[in-house]
Motif scaffolding. Structure first.
Motif, PDB file in Angstrom:
ATOM      1  N   ARG A  59       0.798  -1.237   0.000  1.00 60.69           N
ATOM      2  CA  ARG A  59       0.000   0.000   0.000  1.00 60.69           C
ATOM      3  C   ARG A  59       0.823   1.276   0.000  1.00 60.69           C
ATOM      4  N   SER A  60       2.094   1.188   0.420  1.00 60.57           N
ATOM      5  CA  SER A  60       2.892   2.414   0.556  1.00 60.57           C
ATOM      6  C   SER A  60       4.277   2.212  -0.036  1.00 60.57           C
ATOM      7  N   LEU A  75       5.239   4.415 -11.304  1.00 64.06           N
ATOM      8  CA  LEU A  75       4.564   3.393 -10.490  1.00 64.06           C
ATOM      9  C   LEU A  75       3.178   3.835 -10.037  1.00 64.06           C
ATOM     10  N   LYS A  76       3.005   5.112  -9.736  1.00 66.59           N
ATOM     11  CA  LYS A  76       1.672   5.607  -9.369  1.00 66.59           C
ATOM     12  C   LYS A  76       0.705   5.488 -10.547  1.00 66.59           C
ATOM     13  N   PHE A  81      -3.363   2.523  -6.285  1.00 66.12           N
ATOM     14  CA  PHE A  81      -3.673   2.269  -4.872  1.00 66.12           C
ATOM     15  C   PHE A  81      -2.487   2.581  -3.946  1.00 66.12           C
ATOM     16  N   LEU A  82      -1.300   2.802  -4.522  1.00 63.81           N
ATOM     17  CA  LEU A  82      -0.128   3.070  -3.690  1.00 63.81           C
ATOM     18  C   LEU A  82      -0.132   4.491  -3.134  1.00 63.81           C
ATOM     19  N   GLN A  83       0.185   4.619  -1.851  1.00 62.93           N
ATOM     20  CA  GLN A  83       0.492   5.913  -1.234  1.00 62.93           C
ATOM     21  C   GLN A  83       2.003   6.093  -1.395  1.00 62.93           C
ATOM     22  N   ILE A  84       2.397   7.109  -2.150  1.00 63.67           N
ATOM     23  CA  ILE A  84       3.811   7.258  -2.505  1.00 63.67           C
ATOM     24  C   ILE A  84       4.407   8.523  -1.887  1.00 63.67           C
ATOM     25  N   ASP A  85       5.588   8.345  -1.265  1.00 62.48           N
ATOM     26  CA  ASP A  85       6.425   9.459  -0.821  1.00 62.48           C
ATOM     27  C   ASP A  85       7.695   9.457  -1.654  1.00 62.48           C
ATOM     28  N   MET A  86       8.154  10.648  -2.034  1.00 61.55           N
ATOM     29  CA  MET A  86       9.350  10.788  -2.868  1.00 61.55           C
ATOM     30  C   MET A  86      10.293  11.780  -2.195  1.00 61.55           C
ATOM     31  N   VAL A  87      11.563  11.383  -2.035  1.00 65.30           N
ATOM     32  CA  VAL A  87      12.528  12.257  -1.356  1.00 65.30           C
ATOM     33  C   VAL A  87      13.799  12.414  -2.183  1.00 65.30           C
ATOM     34  N   ASP A  88      14.410  13.579  -2.016  1.00 66.92           N
ATOM     35  CA  ASP A  88      15.695  13.863  -2.661  1.00 66.92           C
ATOM     36  C   ASP A  88      16.347  14.986  -1.880  1.00 66.92           C
ATOM     37  N   VAL A  89      17.643  15.174  -2.109  1.00 67.36           N
ATOM     38  CA  VAL A  89      18.385  16.261  -1.463  1.00 67.36           C
ATOM     39  C   VAL A  89      18.453  17.490  -2.385  1.00 67.36           C
ATOM     40  N   ASN A  90      18.053  17.320  -3.639  1.00 66.03           N
ATOM     41  CA  ASN A  90      18.173  18.344  -4.673  1.00 66.03           C
ATOM     42  C   ASN A  90      16.831  19.073  -4.841  1.00 66.03           C
ATOM     43  N   GLU A  91      16.822  20.366  -4.478  1.00 65.19           N
ATOM     44  CA  GLU A  91      15.572  21.159  -4.515  1.00 65.19           C
ATOM     45  C   GLU A  91      14.996  21.257  -5.924  1.00 65.19           C
ATOM     46  N   ARG A  92      15.854  21.402  -6.920  1.00 65.39           N
ATOM     47  CA  ARG A  92      15.355  21.503  -8.298  1.00 65.39           C
ATOM     48  C   ARG A  92      14.688  20.188  -8.716  1.00 65.39           C
ATOM     49  N   ALA A  93      15.309  19.064  -8.347  1.00 68.92           N
ATOM     50  CA  ALA A  93      14.722  17.756  -8.661  1.00 68.92           C
ATOM     51  C   ALA A  93      13.344  17.621  -8.006  1.00 68.92           C
TER      52      ALA A  93
END
Length: 197
Positions: A59-60, A75-76, A81-93
Motif C-alpha cells: 500500500r505504501s 509506479l503511481k 492504490f499506492l500511497q507514494i512518498d518521494m525524497v531527494d536532497v536536490n531542490e530543483r529535482a
C-alpha cells in the motif's frame, strides 16, 4: 563540480520535456540542468521498472533519491492504490518531481530529505536508483538503513551496475536482510530485491 546529488541553486535553468512509455501508458516528464539523466529515463531505471511487480497487499512506497520523479510517477500511474512518498536532497529535482506528478494528473508526497533524515514513516516498498557518485557511504546508508523504514515483509528494490558495485551492494543488503535476491540482470545492470522478513 556540482552534481545532481547536491543542491545547487546557481545552475542556469533550461527545462526540457520528453515522453516515456511505461506499460502502454504515455507519461510526460519535464527535466532540467542539474538533475540525473536529463534527456530521458535512464536505462537502469527502465530495467527496474520492467522488473518490479507490485500486488495489492502493498500500500505504501518510498522513492529514495527520486530525481525528477521517474519511479514515483511511473509506479503511481500503474498502481494507483499506492500511497507514494518521494525524497531527494536536490531542490530543483523535487520541484520537477512535483510538476511531473501534476502534468500526469497523479498524486504523491514530495519532500526534502538527505537519505532518510526527514523520513518518519515505514513503507511496504522502497525503490531506489542510488546516486553512485555521491559515494559508497551514502549508497550503503540507503541500502542498510532501509530496514528501519520497511514494514514487516516490506521490500527494497535497487538498480545498480555491476561495475559500480552491485555485488558489494548485495553483500551490504545481506548484513541486515535475510532474503536478498538478484531479480534481473540486463547489460551490466542488476536489480536487487531484499525482503524484510
Amino acid at each position: 563540480m556540482k552534481h545532481y546529488y547536491t543542491n545547487n541553486e546557481d545552475l542556469v535553468s533550461a527545462p526540457e520535456q520528453f515522453s516515456f512509455f511505461y506499460r502502454d501508458k504515455e507519461l510526460k516528464f519535464i527535466s532540467d540542468n542539474g538533475v540525473f539523466s536529463k534527456k530521458m529515463v535512464d536505462f537502469g531505471s527502465r530495467v527496474l521498472l520492467d522488473a518490479i511487480i507490485i500486488d495489492e497487499s502493498k500500500r505504501s512506497l518510498l522513492d529514495v533519491g527520486c530525481g525528477y520523479g521517474t519511479f514515483g510517477v511511473a509506479l503511481k500511474s500503474i498502481y494507483p492504490f499506492l500511497q507514494i512518498d518521494m525524497v531527494d536532497v536536490n531542490e530543483r529535482a523535487l520541484s520537477l518531481a512535483k510538476k511531473n506528478l501534476q502534468i500526469n494528473k497523479l498524486d504523491a508526497n514530495v519532500f526534502l530529505s538527505n537519505v532518510y533524515d526527514n523520513v518518519k514513516d515505514k513503507y511496504d516498498l522502497i525503490v531506489t536508483n542510488p546516486p553512485i557518485r555521491a559515494g559508497k557511504e551514502i549508497v550503503t546508508k540507503i541500502l542498510v538503513d532501509a530496514k528501519e523504514h520497511l514494514n514487516p515483509n516490506g521490500e527494497i528494490w535497487v538498480v545498480i551496475q555491476k561495475k559500480q558495485g552491485a555485488p558489494s551492494a548485495k553483500k551490504n543488503l545481506e548484513t541486515v536482510f535475510k532474503n536478498v535476491n538478484v531479480v534481473k540482470k540486463d547489460k551490466g545492470y542488476y536489480i536487487l530485491k531484499a525482503v524484510n522478513c
